[in-house]
Motif scaffolding. Structure first.
Motif, PDB file in Angstrom:
ATOM      1  N   THR A   1       0.827  -1.202   0.000  1.00 43.02           N
ATOM      2  CA  THR A   1       0.000   0.000   0.000  1.00 43.02           C
ATOM      3  C   THR A   1       0.864   1.256   0.000  1.00 43.02           C
ATOM      4  O   THR A   1       1.524   1.576   0.989  1.00 43.02           O
ATOM      5  N   HIS A   2       0.867   1.966  -1.106  1.00 37.67           N
ATOM      6  CA  HIS A   2       1.647   3.194  -1.237  1.00 37.67           C
ATOM      7  C   HIS A   2       0.947   4.337  -0.495  1.00 37.67           C
ATOM      8  O   HIS A   2      -0.290   4.359  -0.394  1.00 37.67           O
ATOM      9  N   PRO A   3       1.732   5.292   0.033  1.00 32.24           N
ATOM     10  CA  PRO A   3       1.114   6.422   0.745  1.00 32.24           C
ATOM     11  C   PRO A   3       0.062   7.174  -0.064  1.00 32.24           C
ATOM     12  O   PRO A   3      -0.840   7.785   0.513  1.00 32.24           O
ATOM     13  N   SER A   4       0.149   7.122  -1.385  1.00 31.47           N
ATOM     14  CA  SER A   4      -0.794   7.872  -2.219  1.00 31.47           C
ATOM     15  C   SER A   4      -2.215   7.335  -2.129  1.00 31.47           C
ATOM     16  O   SER A   4      -3.156   8.010  -2.565  1.00 31.47           O
ATOM     17  N   ILE A   5      -2.396   6.138  -1.571  1.00 26.62           N
ATOM     18  CA  ILE A   5      -3.737   5.567  -1.456  1.00 26.62           C
ATOM     19  C   ILE A   5      -4.066   5.205  -0.012  1.00 26.62           C
ATOM     20  O   ILE A   5      -5.133   4.654   0.281  1.00 26.62           O
ATOM     21  N   ALA A   6      -3.174   5.527   0.900  1.00 21.35           N
ATOM     22  CA  ALA A   6      -3.372   5.168   2.309  1.00 21.35           C
ATOM     23  C   ALA A   6      -4.452   6.031   2.962  1.00 21.35           C
ATOM     24  O   ALA A   6      -4.690   7.171   2.563  1.00 21.35           O
ATOM     25  N   THR A   7      -5.105   5.469   3.972  1.00 18.40           N
ATOM     26  CA  THR A   7      -6.104   6.174   4.773  1.00 18.40           C
ATOM     27  C   THR A   7      -5.849   5.836   6.243  1.00 18.40           C
ATOM     28  O   THR A   7      -4.942   5.052   6.563  1.00 18.40           O
ATOM     29  N   GLU A   8      -6.654   6.385   7.127  1.00 19.22           N
ATOM     30  CA  GLU A   8      -6.490   6.087   8.545  1.00 19.22           C
ATOM     31  C   GLU A   8      -6.714   4.607   8.829  1.00 19.22           C
ATOM     32  O   GLU A   8      -6.092   4.033   9.728  1.00 19.22           O
ATOM     33  N   THR A   9      -7.610   4.000   8.083  1.00 17.09           N
ATOM     34  CA  THR A   9      -7.902   2.579   8.309  1.00 17.09           C
ATOM     35  C   THR A   9      -7.083   1.662   7.403  1.00 17.09           C
ATOM     36  O   THR A   9      -7.125   0.446   7.561  1.00 17.09           O
ATOM     37  N   ARG A  10      -6.371   2.258   6.456  1.00 21.36           N
ATOM     38  CA  ARG A  10      -5.524   1.477   5.547  1.00 21.36           C
ATOM     39  C   ARG A  10      -4.145   2.134   5.512  1.00 21.36           C
ATOM     40  O   ARG A  10      -3.834   2.918   4.617  1.00 21.36           O
ATOM     41  N   PRO A  11      -3.284   1.811   6.494  1.00 25.73           N
ATOM     42  CA  PRO A  11      -1.982   2.483   6.593  1.00 25.73           C
ATOM     43  C   PRO A  11      -1.065   2.137   5.423  1.00 25.73           C
ATOM     44  O   PRO A  11      -1.192   1.079   4.795  1.00 25.73           O
ATOM     45  N   SER A  12      -0.129   3.038   5.167  1.00 23.93           N
ATOM     46  CA  SER A  12       0.819   2.837   4.071  1.00 23.93           C
ATOM     47  C   SER A  12       1.940   1.899   4.494  1.00 23.93           C
ATOM     48  O   SER A  12       2.022   1.462   5.642  1.00 23.93           O
ATOM     49  N   ASN A  13       2.839   1.653   3.568  1.00 24.90           N
ATOM     50  CA  ASN A  13       3.963   0.739   3.808  1.00 24.90           C
ATOM     51  C   ASN A  13       5.201   1.425   4.369  1.00 24.90           C
ATOM     52  O   ASN A  13       6.270   0.817   4.462  1.00 24.90           O
ATOM     53  N   GLN A  14       5.099   2.701   4.763  1.00 23.88           N
ATOM     54  CA  GLN A  14       6.301   3.443   5.143  1.00 23.88           C
ATOM     55  C   GLN A  14       6.976   2.896   6.399  1.00 23.88           C
ATOM     56  O   GLN A  14       8.200   2.817   6.461  1.00 23.88           O
ATOM     57  N   ARG A  15       6.189   2.536   7.411  1.00 25.96           N
ATOM     58  CA  ARG A  15       6.806   1.984   8.618  1.00 25.96           C
ATOM     59  C   ARG A  15       7.453   0.626   8.323  1.00 25.96           C
ATOM     60  O   ARG A  15       8.531   0.312   8.841  1.00 25.96           O
TER      61      ARG A  15
END
Length: 228
Positions: A29-43
């Motif tokens: 999940t890239h930050p460009s599509i992340a939401t509060e309920t769908r976190p991105s892959n950054q961590r």
């Protein structure tokens, strides 16, 4: 959690089946599509970078027991850099499974080195969290494969090596000629040819001029050395 068809196929290419598939979904999940309920892959990217570093450092340490730190460091650097992670990601077609926002998809995000490299590290972290270090280690070793054994060669800067090859034979440094540029301004793709005075040349295509020049130099040098 049910994974997408692309993510399930990616598991097969990774050679690892997730017990907690939500970890893989997050890694993709890239930050460009992340939401509060769908976190991105950054961590996960942050953690995966550290897992990768340890696996590669240990592999190089065990592979050449006579090498000192000064010899091991450039080999390590070439194996863990973002470009290498992106190359491995392309090898398993990780880009096809990424979940991107519309703007990233339109700008060719599935081909970008930085995005692919980050996602590869995130996937490594997902495997680590799902199965521990003993699960992540064999996946990294298998995917990096022959790169580890040839790290010393890969660590040689190809442009410098080609220039030294030419100068040793009384030639001036090679020329690097841009022969094509494609794609939109925000995601260009360059084709560059490395050319020697005697006419020998090789061309390569990449997402930056530097990468294309390095690849062209590497290809030409390999061709020249095979003919020697």
């Amino acid at each position: 959690m049910r994974l997408s068809a692309e993510a399930r196929t990616l598991q097969d290419r990774l050679g690892y089946q997730f017990r907690r598939p939500e970890l893989l979904a997050r890694a993709l999940t890239h930050p460009s599509i992340a939401t509060e309920t769908r976190p991105s892959n950054q961590r996960l990217e942050f953690l995966g970078d550290r897992v990768l570093n340890l696996v590669i450092a240990e592999a190089l340490f065990l592979l050449d027991r006579l090498a000192d730190e000064g010899q091991l460091a450039p080999r390590y650097n070439v194996l863990v850099r973002k470009e290498t992670c992106a190359d491995v990601a392309r090898q398993i077609d990780l880009g096809a499974a990424l979940k991107l926002g519309r703007s990233e998809m339109m700008s060719g995000g599935r081909r970008k080195n930085a995005l692919l490299g980050d996602a590869m590290e995130a996937v490594i972290a997902a495997i680590y969290l799902d199965g521990g270090f003993e699960a992540a280690k064999p996946v990294v070793l298998r995917l990096w494969g022959g790169r580890i054994e040839t790290a010393e060669e890969l660590a040689r800067d190809p442009k410098t090596a080609l220039q030294e090859w030419a100068q040793a034979r009384g030639m001036p440094p090679p020329d690097y000629i841009e022969t094509a540029r494609q794609g939109p301004d925000h995601a260009p793709v360059f084709t560059i040819c490395a050319r020697l005075r005697d006419g020998a040349e090789a061309c390569a295509t990449a997402g930056s001029k530097r990468q294309a020049e390095q690849a062209a130099a590497r290809t030409l040098l390999a061709r020249l050395e095979s003919q020697a």
